[in-house]
Design an enzyme around this catalytic site. Structure first.
Site: not given
Ligand code: BGC
Length: 917
Positions: A445, A449-451, A511, A723, A744
């Site tokens: 994605d 960041r923390d993803e 998804w 995003e 994103h």
């Protein structure tokens, strides 16, 4: 004729792949004639005809003239090698093609190399460190080479991540190995060439935590995949005299403490060069690794693809600007004195003279280097950053001693779209950068960041664009392996994130549908049905899983009772889920997945399944219509996204398409030609408007320069796609709801519309991979020219148009061995074109607006019409309130506060039409 881009399993010269399921593909360019008539492939153990192990001989190609589909013979898109080849062997192949006019050529030889045989015993043992799992280890082993070497190879994997060196030189050009995959279902090992020297050699391995062992995933839990550093390496040295030495990791290997003292995908890395690894040496100890999971690599290479230079940011000492939001790291020359602690912090944005790092959330994104006083190039080994700005603290190099190493998986750019509009070109660049930055072994994605996770919805909506932009067939084949492996743990449901790590959210529309849509898109763009075969069980399992849910929920063929993410981040509604009925979205996607599964079954000759899923899709459509339409055919959910979904998928009762299309247009006009759509509605909004006959509105949305819109981001200085539509607000502040990734790719999915509509180039389903091209360019006066190139197996498909006064000049190249169905924009009868170059000049006079169904704003914008209005209705000119400017004449008369009465409007309509005659 020139034959190039020879690929094995859609990769150029892949090293260490499995010896079964091999597919070859190639590109024929600059050919005379219109199609391939004969071809031949030779497979050999050396780049030499005499070393052939397989030769197809001359094979006649039979092509379907209507579609360009190859009915028999060698298909350049995907030809399956029918014989098995030896493991651990470099195999060479080349291809010869002859056209219908007798033009022929041999390609150069290319190669691929096989890994160990399936089931072959490993002579290496997995080892780990005795220093405890909190200390990064370095492993080493010395060996002597005392006779001439033919070749040497190493088959290896290190977990979480590894970097191997021979005699102090890093081996290979890959980074972050073994990459990210569902480590609990398969473990990809790599094959490395070992340039051994005569005499003593030393192999070393540094190990890091990476995705496997470090903090990764939305939940802050202990590592999901493993807690132990493990190394497995088997070395094969073949000598010129035919003898061979094989040895591998075992307890004889030595372990030291690594100068890398910390690494994390989110948090960065720390290197303390004062640590001398071999001051305290111990022996390796047995490690934990499930040998049954070892699989030869299927991922394309992940490596440094380009280097960017840096410029200092004025007034901010120590801060450098890469002038591009990029993914990778900074390499710099460091000659700082011993004990200097150099800290690098990364950010996508500067605010008030400082790095803005709030959007990184808990990710520390910091690289720390502690100098031992020896000058060297410095860069991290086991992490990456998504950034545009870097700040040095403690010591700082000159700008010319810094460069940004851009990493991503190997993907050649195969689509090029440029226009006369500089801002649109920047948007295309931003979309390409979004793809580069997020295609790191898994399509993620976001990269900062923390993803940084493989969100399935994001790649589902972006896959069409991704496949136009770049050759990512091998990349997505690997991703589908991850997805379908994870799916097996969920009884058919599909995760929202794969590899799942700790994140078990699953069974969500748009998804989960990645399991059907991504393989279908890969098939359409590549023409290789392998991915349909390997994903087919997953496709069926997903549709069956939804069916079971609807049965449990008692909702018949509607998928309306499960929790959903809806139209993620849409601007309507009052939450991240958007304002569109989530059951409508879910049922529509259920229909999409059932339909694709049916089509895939047809392609795979699974007739029973094809019938079953076709019928199911029909039932879902009927249920959808009876739930979401009134009995007289009015769509009951009136959001832009609902209209776009329904119009695009043609999920309408008989005779109601026009009504839905009209509603869609009205929703867009009512909003002031502003989009309100999120992840679900956006990719289908412009296509739906175009097929509804409102391409002008689609262009208007694309070209809109204010918030919300793609060019708003460009105007705000974006170098990637954000995003949220308003990640940065018009006043320059950050969106207060957080979650503001500036890289994103999801909304970059608009590029598919640009390729398909501005240029009109699309792969046809009956001969995918662009053998059969459907071309319907829809030009617009607001753009002076467009040029698009898409690489196909027959060379470049090119569509170029520009306005020349009242005419549209259109130039088209139809590639070799391809057939194009062309619909010219003047509405003339469709044409079928064979290979060749074509030009047209089409009369497309700039017509004044059309009349009753033209918006007031458009009427006013046209000078001549404006004059007519002024003459006939001077009162109305001043009278139409600004909020009504978007209404058409017809709507104005129907509105309670209409400033024009019906008779006036009829007169006006007649006058305008009269002028058009
Ligand atoms: C991700 C998205 C994703 C979404 C779904 C976000 O945190 O960044 O792109 O699809 O969550 O919930």
């Amino acid at each position: 004729m020139r034959i190039s881009r020879l690929q094995t399993n859609h990769m150029i010269c892949p090293m260490g792949i499995a010896e079964d399921g091999l597919r070859f593909s190639f590109q024929i360019a600059e050919a005379e004639g219109i199609c391939q008539k004969q071809s031949r492939i030779q497979v050999a153990t050396a780049p030499d005809e005499t070393a052939c192990i397989y030769d197809t001989g001359i094979v006649v190609t039979v092509t379907d003239p209507a579609t360009g589909r190859i009915l028999s013979g060698i298909d350049p898109l995907a030809w399956k090698l029918p014989v098995s080849v030896a493991p651990r062997t470099r195999i060479w192949w080349r291809v010869w093609v002859c056209s219908d006019t007798g033009d022929s050529a041999w390609s150069d030889w290319t190669w691929f190399e096989t890994a160990k045989a399936a089931g072959e015993e490993w002579q290496a043992k997995p080892v780990t460190t005795p220093f405890g799992q909190d200390t990064h280890p370095v492993f080493r082993r010395s060996f002597i080479v005392d006779k001439p070497v033919k070749q040497a190879r190493m088959y290896c994997i290190g977990l979480g991540e590894y970097e191997a060196s021979l005699n102090g030189e890093k081996l290979g050009d890959e980074v972050l190995q073994p990459g990210l995959h569902t480590y609990d279902s398969y473990l990809q090992y790599q094959t490395l060439e070992l340039p051994v020297k005569q005499g003593s050699n030393e192999l070393t391995f540094m190990l890091g935590d990476g995705w496997y062992k470090g903090r990764y995933g939305l939940k802050r839990l202990a590592p999901r995949y493993g807690n132990e550093y493990v190394l497995l390496a088997e070395i094969h040295v073949q000598y010129a005299d035919g003898s061979e030495d094989v040895f591998g990791t075992d307890e004889q290997w030595e372990v030291g403490r690594s100068p890398v003292t910390f690494d994390g995908i989110y948090d960065g890395e720390t290197i303390d060069m004062r640590i001398a690894p071999w001051d305290e040496v111990s022996q390796a100890v047995p490690g934990q690794l499930d040998m049954n999971l070892l699989t030869p690599r299927i991922s394309p290479k992940l490596r440094i693809q380009q280097r960017l230079s840096a410029v200092p940011v004025e007034g901010c000492p120590g801060v450098f600007d890469m002038r591009q939001n990029m993914v990778g790291w900074i390499a710099f020359r460091c000659d700082a004195p011993k004990d200097t602690v150099v800290t690098l912090r990364f950010a996508e944005l500067m605010r008030e003279g400082k790095l803005y790092r709030d959007n990184l959330r808990t990710a520390a994104c910091t690289f720390t280097y502690i100098s031992d006083g020896t000058p060297r190039m410095v860069q991290p080994h086991f992490t990456f950053f998504g950034f545009r700005y870097v700040e040095f603290e403690g010591w700082q190099p000159a700008a010319d001693q810094i460069h940004g190493c851009v990493i991503h998986s190997d993907m050649e750019q195969t689509g090029r779209l440029t226009t006369s509009d500089a801002k649109l070109n920047r948007l295309m660049d931003n979309i390409l950068w979004g793809q580069r930055g997020n295609f790191l072994d898994v399509p993620t994605d976001c990269p900062q960041r923390d993803e940084r996770m493989g969100w399935t919805g994001d790649i589902q909506i972006f896959s069409d664009t991704a496949l136009y932009n770049m050759d990512c067939t091998a990349f997505l084949e690997k991703f589908m392996r991850d997805l379908t492996e994870d799916q097996k743990q969920l009884n058919g449901s599909v995760p929202c994130v794969t590899p799942m790590t700790h994140y078990y959210l699953a069974g969500v529309a748009a998804w989960g549908d990645a399991v059907t849509i991504v393989p279908w898109q890969v098939y359409l763009h590549s023409g290789d049905k392998t991915i349909l075969r390997s994903s087919f069980e997953g496709m069926k399992a997903w549709v069956d899983w939804i069916k079971t849910q609807t049965a449990l929920d008692g909702t018949g063929d509607l998928w309306t009772a499960s929790p959903q993410l809806g139209d993620w981040l849409a601007l309507d509604g009052n939450s991240v889920y958007g304002g569109t009925d989530r059951g409508l979205i879910a049922t529509a996607y259920y229909y999409v997945s059932a339909s694709i599964t049916a089509k895939a079954a047809e392609v795979l000759h699974e007739q029973d399944a094809a019938d079953y899923y076709t019928k199911l899709a029909e039932r879902i459509k009927a249920a959808f219509i009876s739930e979401f339409f009134t009995p007289s055919g009015r769509l009951a959910v009136e959001t832009q996204t609902a209209c776009a979904v329904v119009s695009h998928l043609k999920l309408v009762p008989e005779g109601a398409q026009q009504r839905v299309d009209a509603l869609l247009k009205r929703k867009v006009l009512d909003a002031g030609v502003r989009l309100e759509t999120g992840f679900v509605g956006t990719p289908w909004l412009l296509p739906a408007l175009t097929s509804a006959g409102a391409a002008d509105l689609a262009y208007e949305l694309l070209l809109r320069e204010e918030y919300p819109g793609w060019l708003y981001e460009v105007n705000s200085g974006a170098t990637t796609v954000w995003e949220r539509w308003n990640s940065i607000e018009p006043d320059g502040s950050m969106n207060k709801d957080g979650m503001n990734s500036l890289n994103h790719y999801a909304y970059g999915s608009v590029a598919a519309w640009m390729y398909r509509t501005m240029a009109g180039i699309a792969p046809a389903e009956d001969a995918p991979g662009f053998h059969h091209i459907v071309c319907h360019p829809v030009p617009d006066r607001r753009i002076a020219s467009v040029s698009v190139e898409v690489d196909t197996c027959g060379g470049v498909c090119r569509v170029e148009w520009h306005w020349a006064g009242e005419q549209l000049a259109l130039n088209i190249d139809v590639p070799f061995s391809c057939v194009m169905d062309l619909q010219l924009p003047d509405g003339s009868a469709p044409k079928q074109l064979r290979t060749g170059q074509y030009s047209w000049c089409i009369d497309m006079p700039c017509l004044p607006p059309k009349g009753l169904d033209t918006s007031w704003r458009e009427l006013m914008a046209d000078e001549e019409t404006h004059a007519v209005l002024e003459r006939l209705f001077p009162r109305a000119i001043k009278g139409v309130a600004f909020q009504n400017e978007m209404y058409t004449l017809r709507q104005l008369t129907e509105s309670p506060f209409a400033e024009l009465n019906r008779d006036e409007v009829t007169l006006l309509d007649a006058e305008i039409k009269n002028r058009q005659r």
